[in-house]
Design a protein around this motif. Structure first.
Motif, PDB file in Angstrom:
ATOM      1  N   ARG A  88       0.775  -1.141  -0.119  1.00  0.00           N
ATOM      2  CA  ARG A  88       0.088  -0.070   0.136  1.00  0.00           C
ATOM      3  C   ARG A  88       0.662   1.069  -0.044  1.00  0.00           C
ATOM      4  N   THR A  89       2.008   1.013   0.409  1.00  0.00           N
ATOM      5  CA  THR A  89       2.989   2.371   0.503  1.00  0.00           C
ATOM      6  C   THR A  89       4.114   2.446  -0.440  1.00  0.00           C
ATOM      7  N   PHE A  90       3.993   1.307  -1.483  1.00  0.00           N
ATOM      8  CA  PHE A  90       4.920   1.337  -2.425  1.00  0.00           C
ATOM      9  C   PHE A  90       5.318   2.792  -3.124  1.00  0.00           C
ATOM     10  N   LYS A  91       6.420   3.211  -3.337  1.00  0.00           N
ATOM     11  CA  LYS A  91       6.766   4.322  -3.756  1.00  0.00           C
ATOM     12  C   LYS A  91       7.487   4.516  -4.866  1.00  0.00           C
ATOM     13  N   THR A  92       7.523   5.557  -5.565  1.00  0.00           N
ATOM     14  CA  THR A  92       8.255   5.611  -7.103  1.00  0.00           C
ATOM     15  C   THR A  92       9.122   6.748  -7.088  1.00  0.00           C
ATOM     16  N   ASN A  93      10.194   6.530  -7.776  1.00  0.00           N
ATOM     17  CA  ASN A  93      11.239   7.688  -7.790  1.00  0.00           C
ATOM     18  C   ASN A  93      11.814   7.404  -9.302  1.00  0.00           C
ATOM     19  N   VAL A  94      11.185   7.995 -10.138  1.00  0.00           N
ATOM     20  CA  VAL A  94      11.231   7.624 -11.474  1.00  0.00           C
ATOM     21  C   VAL A  94      11.794   9.140 -12.339  1.00  0.00           C
ATOM     22  N   SER A  95      12.987   9.067 -12.584  1.00  0.00           N
ATOM     23  CA  SER A  95      13.274  10.610 -13.126  1.00  0.00           C
ATOM     24  C   SER A  95      13.606  10.289 -14.721  1.00  0.00           C
ATOM     25  N   TYR A  96      13.198  11.219 -15.397  1.00  0.00           N
ATOM     26  CA  TYR A  96      12.940  11.471 -17.042  1.00  0.00           C
ATOM     27  C   TYR A  96      14.286  12.096 -17.537  1.00  0.00           C
ATOM     28  N   MET A  97      14.869  11.444 -18.577  1.00  0.00           N
ATOM     29  CA  MET A  97      16.007  12.136 -19.248  1.00  0.00           C
ATOM     30  C   MET A  97      15.237  12.374 -20.681  1.00  0.00           C
ATOM     31  N   ASN A  98      15.310  13.434 -21.424  1.00  0.00           N
ATOM     32  CA  ASN A  98      15.123  13.719 -22.575  1.00  0.00           C
ATOM     33  C   ASN A  98      13.535  13.635 -22.958  1.00  0.00           C
ATOM     34  N   LEU A  99      12.607  13.616 -22.090  1.00  0.00           N
ATOM     35  CA  LEU A  99      11.342  13.453 -22.529  1.00  0.00           C
ATOM     36  C   LEU A  99      10.768  14.526 -22.727  1.00  0.00           C
ATOM     37  N   THR A 100       9.586  14.669 -23.759  1.00  0.00           N
ATOM     38  CA  THR A 100       9.094  15.819 -24.079  1.00  0.00           C
ATOM     39  C   THR A 100       8.123  16.091 -22.729  1.00  0.00           C
ATOM     40  N   ASN A 101       7.143  17.023 -22.935  1.00  0.00           N
ATOM     41  CA  ASN A 101       6.257  17.324 -22.031  1.00  0.00           C
ATOM     42  C   ASN A 101       5.167  16.212 -22.195  1.00  0.00           C
ATOM     43  N   THR A 102       4.641  15.965 -23.258  1.00  0.00           N
ATOM     44  CA  THR A 102       3.585  15.180 -23.590  1.00  0.00           C
ATOM     45  C   THR A 102       3.972  13.495 -23.262  1.00  0.00           C
ATOM     46  N   GLN A 103       5.342  13.263 -23.472  1.00  0.00           N
ATOM     47  CA  GLN A 103       5.981  12.059 -22.951  1.00  0.00           C
ATOM     48  C   GLN A 103       5.952  11.950 -21.761  1.00  0.00           C
ATOM     49  N   ALA A 104       6.447  12.852 -20.875  1.00  0.00           N
ATOM     50  CA  ALA A 104       6.477  12.843 -19.415  1.00  0.00           C
ATOM     51  C   ALA A 104       4.933  12.691 -18.802  1.00  0.00           C
ATOM     52  N   ASP A 105       4.145  13.252 -19.198  1.00  0.00           N
ATOM     53  CA  ASP A 105       2.775  13.318 -18.933  1.00  0.00           C
ATOM     54  C   ASP A 105       2.162  12.002 -19.028  1.00  0.00           C
ATOM     55  N   LYS A 106       2.522  11.331 -20.084  1.00  0.00           N
ATOM     56  CA  LYS A 106       1.950   9.951 -20.449  1.00  0.00           C
ATOM     57  C   LYS A 106       2.811   8.926 -19.327  1.00  0.00           C
ATOM     58  N   TYR A 107       3.957   9.166 -19.057  1.00  0.00           N
ATOM     59  CA  TYR A 107       4.763   8.066 -18.395  1.00  0.00           C
ATOM     60  C   TYR A 107       4.431   8.452 -16.974  1.00  0.00           C
ATOM     61  N   ASP A 108       4.037   9.707 -16.453  1.00  0.00           N
ATOM     62  CA  ASP A 108       3.279   9.940 -15.003  1.00  0.00           C
ATOM     63  C   ASP A 108       2.226   8.999 -14.761  1.00  0.00           C
ATOM     64  N   ARG A 109       1.268   9.105 -15.664  1.00  0.00           N
ATOM     65  CA  ARG A 109       0.174   8.152 -15.510  1.00  0.00           C
ATOM     66  C   ARG A 109       0.624   6.637 -15.436  1.00  0.00           C
ATOM     67  N   ALA A 110       1.696   6.299 -16.440  1.00  0.00           N
ATOM     68  CA  ALA A 110       1.847   4.875 -16.254  1.00  0.00           C
ATOM     69  C   ALA A 110       2.638   4.645 -14.853  1.00  0.00           C
ATOM     70  N   VAL A 111       3.481   5.420 -14.390  1.00  0.00           N
ATOM     71  CA  VAL A 111       3.943   5.173 -13.085  1.00  0.00           C
ATOM     72  C   VAL A 111       2.854   5.263 -12.045  1.00  0.00           C
ATOM     73  N   ALA A 112       1.892   6.249 -11.956  1.00  0.00           N
ATOM     74  CA  ALA A 112       0.641   6.149 -10.974  1.00  0.00           C
ATOM     75  C   ALA A 112      -0.087   4.751 -11.070  1.00  0.00           C
ATOM     76  N   LEU A 113      -0.030   4.330 -12.253  1.00  0.00           N
ATOM     77  CA  LEU A 113      -0.791   3.062 -12.581  1.00  0.00           C
ATOM     78  C   LEU A 113       0.060   1.892 -11.748  1.00  0.00           C
ATOM     79  N   VAL A 114       1.108   1.869 -11.915  1.00  0.00           N
ATOM     80  CA  VAL A 114       2.028   0.836 -11.532  1.00  0.00           C
ATOM     81  C   VAL A 114       1.718   0.747  -9.812  1.00  0.00           C
ATOM     82  N   LYS A 115       1.711   1.902  -9.133  1.00  0.00           N
ATOM     83  CA  LYS A 115       1.510   2.019  -7.831  1.00  0.00           C
ATOM     84  C   LYS A 115       0.122   1.260  -7.234  1.00  0.00           C
ATOM     85  N   LYS A 116      -0.709   1.745  -8.313  1.00  0.00           N
ATOM     86  CA  LYS A 116      -2.297   1.162  -7.976  1.00  0.00           C
ATOM     87  C   LYS A 116      -2.394  -0.306  -8.197  1.00  0.00           C
ATOM     88  N   VAL A 117      -1.487  -0.917  -9.163  1.00  0.00           N
ATOM     89  CA  VAL A 117      -1.627  -2.168  -9.378  1.00  0.00           C
ATOM     90  C   VAL A 117      -0.712  -3.107  -7.969  1.00  0.00           C
TER      91      VAL A 117
END
Length: 236
Positions: free
Chosen positions: A73-102
């Motif tokens: 329940r407390t699983f955390k994420t520390n994901v840093s981005y390298m050379n992602l566009t704003n659109t790509q980072a937004d999409k990846y943010d949603r994927a990271v949030a999904l990982v925590k939910k699963v």
């Protein structure tokens, strides 16, 4: 006169209770079935080979988390981005949030604990660990290059492009994963999450056969990546 009034009342009841074609209508009943709209599932393959055909986990909503340990329940994420566009980072943010939910679901826990390979409750390429030990190692989240058990997925993400079948790659000497935009740009969020988790599990120390074999889908990176993909779909 009295009979006429009775007849008029009966006719009014029939008009309220019937459609024009004479079929009865009950506003409390709705027999319309709404089917989920399937997106492009893609695959959790991250190492250059096409994904083997494997059964997918039903995408029913995850069960209650009453048996899920606190670390899930407390699983955390520390994901840093390298050379992602704003659109790509937004999409990846949603994927990271999904990982925590699963990870916080009972479905994720039970499917790892009950995973079978070759007729036994085990994973292929399991580093000699039981299913329970594998689940605990995921929650501990001690990467080989950052070995503290901090209950946190620590990983970097770097985008690149190449016109081949490699979805992404990493190796033991770097703390980040490389993600091919050829696939990423068209992946659904749950597939991005699956790709992330697959590659991160390499960081935790799990591997799989380098070529397409019958046992590779049952390795920890592949099998758990499929779980992230399939359970994650129920949150979308």
């Amino acid at each position: 006169m009295k009979k006429m009034l009775v007849m008029m009342l009966l006719m009014s009841f029939m008009i309220v209770s019937c459609n024009d074609d004479g079929t009865l209508t009950d506003p409390a009943i709705d027999d319309t079935v709404t089917e989920p709209i399937d997106g492009n599932d893609g695959d959790a393959d991250n190492d250059g080979d096409e994904t083997p055909t494997t059964p997918t986990t039903p995408t029913t909503p995850p069960s209650p988390t009453s048996k899920v340990p606190e670390q899930a329940r407390t699983f955390k994420t520390n994901v840093s981005y390298m050379n992602l566009t704003n659109t790509q980072a937004d999409k990846y943010d949603r994927a990271v949030a999904l990982v925590k939910k699963v990870v916080a679901t009972e479905a994720f826990r039970t499917k790892i604990l009950n995973h079978k390979y070759n007729g036994a409750t085990q994973f292929a390429n399991n580093n000699g660990k039981t299913n329970a030990q594998i689940y605990q190692s995921i929650l501990d989240a001690a990467e080989k290059l950052t070995p503290s058990k901090n209950n946190t997925m620590d990983v970097g993400v770097k985008m690149y492009y190449t016109n081949n079948s490699v979805v992404g790659w990493t190796n033991t000497s770097i703390t980040y994963i490389n993600v091919n935009t050829k696939f990423f740009n068209n992946y659904t969020i749950n597939n991005v999450a699956a790709n992330l988790f697959h590659e991160w599990l390499h960081k935790v120390g799990y591997g799989h056969d380098s070529s397409s074999t019958t046992r590779r889908p049952y390795s920890v990176p592949y099998a758990v990546g499929y779980l992230i993909r399939d359970i994650g779909k129920s949150f979308l």
